[in-house]
Design a protein around this motif. Structure first.
Motif, PDB file in Angstrom:
ATOM      1  N   MET A  81       0.832  -1.305  -0.123  1.00 29.82           N
ATOM      2  CA  MET A  81      -0.166   0.068  -0.024  1.00 29.82           C
ATOM      3  C   MET A  81       0.873   1.086   0.057  1.00 29.82           C
ATOM      4  O   MET A  81       0.213   2.272  -0.197  1.00 29.82           O
ATOM      5  CB  MET A  81      -1.000  -0.141   1.287  1.00 29.82           C
ATOM      6  CG  MET A  81      -1.888  -1.020   1.604  1.00 29.82           C
ATOM      7  SD  MET A  81      -2.975  -0.932  -0.045  1.00 29.82           S
ATOM      8  CE  MET A  81      -3.925  -2.237   0.318  1.00 29.82           C
ATOM      9  N   ARG A  88      -0.421   6.108   0.135  1.00 28.81           N
ATOM     10  CA  ARG A  88      -1.455   5.117   0.366  1.00 28.81           C
ATOM     11  C   ARG A  88      -2.803   5.390  -0.155  1.00 28.81           C
ATOM     12  O   ARG A  88      -3.564   4.600  -0.753  1.00 28.81           O
ATOM     13  CB  ARG A  88      -1.804   4.922   1.688  1.00 28.81           C
ATOM     14  CG  ARG A  88      -0.466   4.088   2.397  1.00 28.81           C
ATOM     15  CD  ARG A  88      -0.369   4.077   3.925  1.00 28.81           C
ATOM     16  NE  ARG A  88      -1.355   3.077   4.368  1.00 28.81           N
ATOM     17  CZ  ARG A  88      -1.062   1.877   4.791  1.00 28.81           C
ATOM     18  NH1 ARG A  88       0.311   1.608   4.379  1.00 28.81           N
ATOM     19  NH2 ARG A  88      -1.842   1.169   5.369  1.00 28.81           N
ATOM     20  N   ARG A  92      -4.599   3.308  -3.039  1.00 31.56           N
ATOM     21  CA  ARG A  92      -6.182   2.885  -3.404  1.00 31.56           C
ATOM     22  C   ARG A  92      -6.840   3.560  -4.194  1.00 31.56           C
ATOM     23  O   ARG A  92      -7.843   2.673  -4.716  1.00 31.56           O
ATOM     24  CB  ARG A  92      -6.632   3.274  -1.896  1.00 31.56           C
ATOM     25  CG  ARG A  92      -6.196   2.407  -0.771  1.00 31.56           C
ATOM     26  CD  ARG A  92      -6.943   2.445   0.426  1.00 31.56           C
ATOM     27  NE  ARG A  92      -6.305   1.530   1.573  1.00 31.56           N
ATOM     28  CZ  ARG A  92      -5.621   2.064   2.733  1.00 31.56           C
ATOM     29  NH1 ARG A  92      -5.193   3.241   2.827  1.00 31.56           N
ATOM     30  NH2 ARG A  92      -5.271   1.130   3.738  1.00 31.56           N
ATOM     31  N   SER A 160       3.378  -1.590  -6.335  1.00 32.21           N
ATOM     32  CA  SER A 160       2.143  -1.384  -5.083  1.00 32.21           C
ATOM     33  C   SER A 160       1.102  -2.040  -5.987  1.00 32.21           C
ATOM     34  O   SER A 160       0.990  -2.693  -6.799  1.00 32.21           O
ATOM     35  CB  SER A 160       1.929  -0.026  -4.903  1.00 32.21           C
ATOM     36  OG  SER A 160       1.162   0.547  -5.906  1.00 32.21           O
TER      37      SER A 160
END
Lengths: 222, 222
Positions: A81, A88, A92, A160
């Protein structure tokens, strides 16, 4: 050992498989014919979707993003993440972009129409949907090229979950030979790096009965 | 102070507004006419969707789930995701259920057809879509009733993001008087508890120009 109920070419299952590989969590794979909506399966996940991760104690986790967050939280060395809060949020955002936006604009039109319908015995693909999927894929590849002009991996300097989510969707389409890599050198170069990760290798031997993968699918130097 | 770019009845914006209220993060609100796809707005979020959270330093965060995770991580006393790993997976599963499944099966058919189309000047709602939305809503309310037979809040004993995501969607439909609460006593009782939280109060004074809310919309004892 945990068991992942999955469909081999499902991008959402692939996302979890790759994440588990990256985090070095051992797991067994079990194919689930989601289109049969087996009673025991729907009891595990009322949405009747894969992936479902069955833990050792029988507890079932559903929804790829919830599963990956669980694995990342449980990992000894979490790294999927990103390290700081803004990164992060970007990881996301992009994972959700590929799961939802790419998913509904491209994957639903191409993979679902051409492969899932066939597996479920629901007839031939709708050619208008396929055409829309091809046009939308072009837009998304341009967006990926644009991100890669400024970043080594999709969310930043490090690999990631953004790369995993994007690569999971693109790998299913690549199985079908549906990705015009030659027109998108930055995306092509990124995908070659993605594909050569040990976590991705096991996916390259997946097969759909009656549908051979594109010649370059498992080729690392494509 | 952070600024939230939003559309008043958007469930995804409401989810972030309620989460910020619960976490006691002060913020300003700014309406964004997403249907105009303003260049400056698309530069902030290439998906051209709200919510977008503008931080003090000008950094923009997009995608409601990514924004809420960011806020929860930054909070002094985070509590929206639940305390143990399995509960957190259940909270995220349900938040994704409402954002994606309820979103595409109910909200898109009812709120988007009836309110967003009107605001964007895209003509009258498609009556088949509205009919499908009403049928799907019934199924989702049954699922909520079922969860509440075993749990005080949707994901377990404590209030969580699952309640916020569900309540955000249902509150937009409730504005339109579209929720048959009387047929679903457990959901009704839960929604009354949800609605009386201080974080939800500000939403009860939202108004869509030319569309008055259902008589009971802002009534806590409905």
């Amino acid at each position: 050992m945990a068991t992942l109920l999955h469909v081999p070419l499902s991008p959402y299952c692939r996302k979890v498989r790759i994440a588990m590989g990256e985090l070095k969590v051992p797991f067994a794979l079990e194919e689930e014919p989601v289109w049969e909506r087996r009673e025991a399966f729907v009891a595990l996940n009322p949405a009747a979707t894969v992936p479902v991760l069955l833990l050792d104690d029988g507890h079932a986790l559903a929804e790829s993003q919830a599963i990956v967050e669980y694995l990342e939280e449980a990992a000894e060395a979490p790294f999927l993440m990103g390290k700081d809060a803004k990164l992060r949020a970007e990881v996301r955002r992009l994972a959700l972009w590929f799961d939802n936006k790419f998913g509904s604009e491209v994957t639903d039109y191409l993979y679902r129409e051409r492969i899932m319908k066939r597996m479920a015995g629901h007839g031939p693909p709708n050619s208008e949907f396929v055409r829309a999927g091809v046009l939308n894929l072009e837009q998304h590849l341009r967006y990926i090229d644009m991100l890669l002009e400024q970043r080594h991996w999709l969310a930043g300097r490090e690999f990631s979950l953004a790369d995993i989510a994007a690569g999971a969707h693109l790998s299913s389409l690549d199985y079908m030979g549906a990705v015009p890599w030659v027109d998108h050198p930055p995306a092509h170069e990124w995908y070659a790096r993605f594909k050569s990760r040990p976590s991705v290798r096991p996916l390259l031997s997946d097969r759909v009965p009656g549908w051979r993968p594109a010649a370059h699918y498992a080729n690392l130097d494509f």
